[in-house]
Write a protein that holds these residues in place. Structure first.
Motif, short mmCIF file in Angstrom:
data_model
loop_
_atom_site.label_atom_id
_atom_site.label_comp_id
_atom_site.label_asym_id
_atom_site.label_seq_id
_atom_site.Cartn_x
_atom_site.Cartn_y
_atom_site.Cartn_z
N VAL A 10 0.64 -1.37 -0.34
CA VAL A 10 -0.26 0.02 -0.30
C VAL A 10 0.65 0.99 0.02
CG1 VAL A 10 -2.05 1.60 1.42
CG2 VAL A 10 -1.87 -0.95 0.74
N GLN A 11 1.77 1.46 0.93
CA GLN A 11 3.15 1.87 0.62
C GLN A 11 3.52 2.19 -0.48
OE1 GLN A 11 4.94 0.76 4.28
NE2 GLN A 11 4.70 3.15 5.55
N LEU A 12 4.02 1.12 -1.06
CA LEU A 12 4.88 1.85 -2.37
C LEU A 12 3.49 2.20 -3.75
CD1 LEU A 12 6.81 -1.45 -2.53
CD2 LEU A 12 7.61 0.91 -1.80
N GLU A 13 2.32 2.17 -3.57
CA GLU A 13 1.19 1.89 -4.45
C GLU A 13 1.63 3.71 -4.61
OE1 GLU A 13 -2.27 -0.34 -5.97
OE2 GLU A 13 -2.07 -0.56 -3.66
N ARG A 14 1.25 3.92 -3.24
CA ARG A 14 1.19 5.55 -3.04
C ARG A 14 2.25 6.48 -2.63
NH1 ARG A 14 -2.45 9.20 -3.02
NH2 ARG A 14 -4.15 7.31 -1.45
N ALA A 15 3.58 5.42 -3.08
CA ALA A 15 4.31 6.11 -3.64
C ALA A 15 4.86 6.77 -5.11
CB ALA A 15 5.69 5.72 -3.24
#
Length: 420
Positions: A10-15
């Protein structure tokens, strides 16, 4: 910057979304455009020579329609060279796709978001002898025949948000430029290194050169202190990135607007309401709308019929309402709605319909069967003696050629047997 030991998908998608948004903004400003904000919605203005981008809208369900109406009104007054809307999954609001399709956008491809812990990048790969990769943000690549993304404009250092934010890698092999890539650095809580515009000329593909220019971008970002790299990949590029250590962290959505269609047929409020109701499967609203059969068969702004819209959005209840009101239902429409008995009856009533050409590509039912590896659909088309010589408009290939290209051997054998 995103620096956790184990960043979540999820954090990498947001990044990836944050990085894309920053990149779109700077690219637009470098081409003479701007970044426009209306309430909760933002977009790049684009120009007559460059597209507008609507990066990752997050709209409340009550405001979404009116904000998108403002976007369309802006495009009518300031037409860009097309437009694209990008979203993570799930979309916000949940029916964002329905709202966009009703206003003239077309369904797009689904980005595959990928992330890489740069401390774990795989560096040992065979590369062609004599391959040289250098940093060069200045040289023009416009004259390099067959190089994807050759016309990408890199903003000047003065327009970047931080020093060294844009870095382009040029690969030379046998004395000629054959590939390039770009790394774009973003900051903040979701700051990461975005990998973009990886392109290789046709004659130099499948030699590891695309992997080499991507690796160069990754190692550069790691040297700059970045822990994670992100990108969006097509199916064709996925294996290359996986060999470097990238992993899939999710899929997104895109929708695309053709400006000429919008200008030729701006959607009226009533057309938007009707199309939204079809895309949502909102029978209550549909029952309230007065209409004539011609209204139901007239293409909407994006070129789709309302029936095609219902099929795309998987709304059989709306499709049934359309049929009852006088809308045409093709064999392909019925098949994709899983109304297979109805599709067979349409073939029985008029066998020539199996040779209908669909969409801008002029694909036949047999082309769709070959593409999807749908043996049952292929048998239906062949039962009505489908014309095996018909070719699509883009690749000028028969359905047999499509089946062979996709490696769908059973479909190819069915066509070959029928041809004998």
């Amino acid at each position: 910057m995103l620096s956790q030991d184990d960043a979540s998908p999820v954090q990498l998608e947001r990044a990836a979304a944050v990085n894309h948004t920053s990149l779109f903004r700077q690219e637009a400003e470098a081409l003479g455009g701007s970044y426009v904000t209306r309430g909760e919605l933002s977009w790049t203005s684009g120009t007559p020579y460059s597209p507008s981008m609507v990066p990752f809208p997050e709209l409340g369900p009550q405001q979404a329609g009116s904000r998108l109406d403002e976007l369309i009104d802006f495009y009518l007054k300031h037409p860009p060279k097309g437009a694209g809307c990008w979203s993570l999954d799930p979309t916000r609001p949940a029916d964002l796709g329905a709202l966009l399709l009703a206003r003239g956008f077309q369904p797009g491809w689904r980005p595959r978001w990928m992330g890489l812990d740069l401390l774990r990048v795989q560096t040992h790969h065979p590369f062609p002898k004599g391959l040289d990769i250098d940093i060069d943000n200045l040289i023009s690549l416009d004259s390099i025949k067959g190089l994807p993304y050759a016309q990408v404009v890199i903003p000047s250092a003065q327009k970047a948000e931080l020093p060294g934010q844009w870095t382009r890698f040029i690969a030379r092999w046998k004395g000629k430029i054959v590939a390039h890539s770009i790394v774009f650095l973003s900051t903040g809580p979701y700051g990461a290194a975005g990998i973009y515009h990886v392109g290789v000329v046709p004659r130099a593909r499948r030699l590891g050169i695309g992997k080499a220019v991507t690796l160069a971008a990754c190692l550069h970002a790691r040297d700059k202190g970045y822990r994670y790299a992100v990108l969006n990949s097509t199916d064709a590029g996925r294996r290359t990135y996986e060999r470097l250590g990238f992993v899939t962290v999710g899929e997104g959505h895109t929708w695309w607007l053709l400006t000429e269609r919008l200008l030729a047929h701006p959607p009226s409020p009533r057309e938007v309401r009707l199309a939204e109701a079809v895309a949502r499967g909102d029978r209550e609203t549909l029952d309230q709308l007065r209409h004539e059969p011609a209204d139901l068969n007239r293409p909407i702004t994006n070129g789709m019929t309302l029936m095609e819209l219902a099929v795309h959005c998987r709304r059989p209840e709306a499709a049934e309402w359309l049929v009852t009101g006088g809308a045409a239902c093709s064999i392909l429409d019925a098949w994709d709605l899983d109304w297979k008995d109805r599709a067979r009856q349409l073939v029985a009533d008029d066998p020539s319909l199996v040779d209908r050409l669909y969409g801008e590509w002029n694909k036949t039912l047999l082309h769709f069967a070959a593409e999807r590896n749908d043996e049952e659909l292929a048998r239906l088309a062949l039962s009505a003696d489908a014309d095996l010589q018909l070719k699509d408009k883009v690749y000028q290939s028969t359905a047999l050629g499509w089946a062979q290209h996709f490696g769908h051997h059973t479909i190819a054998e069915l066509i070959e047997t029928h041809r004998r």
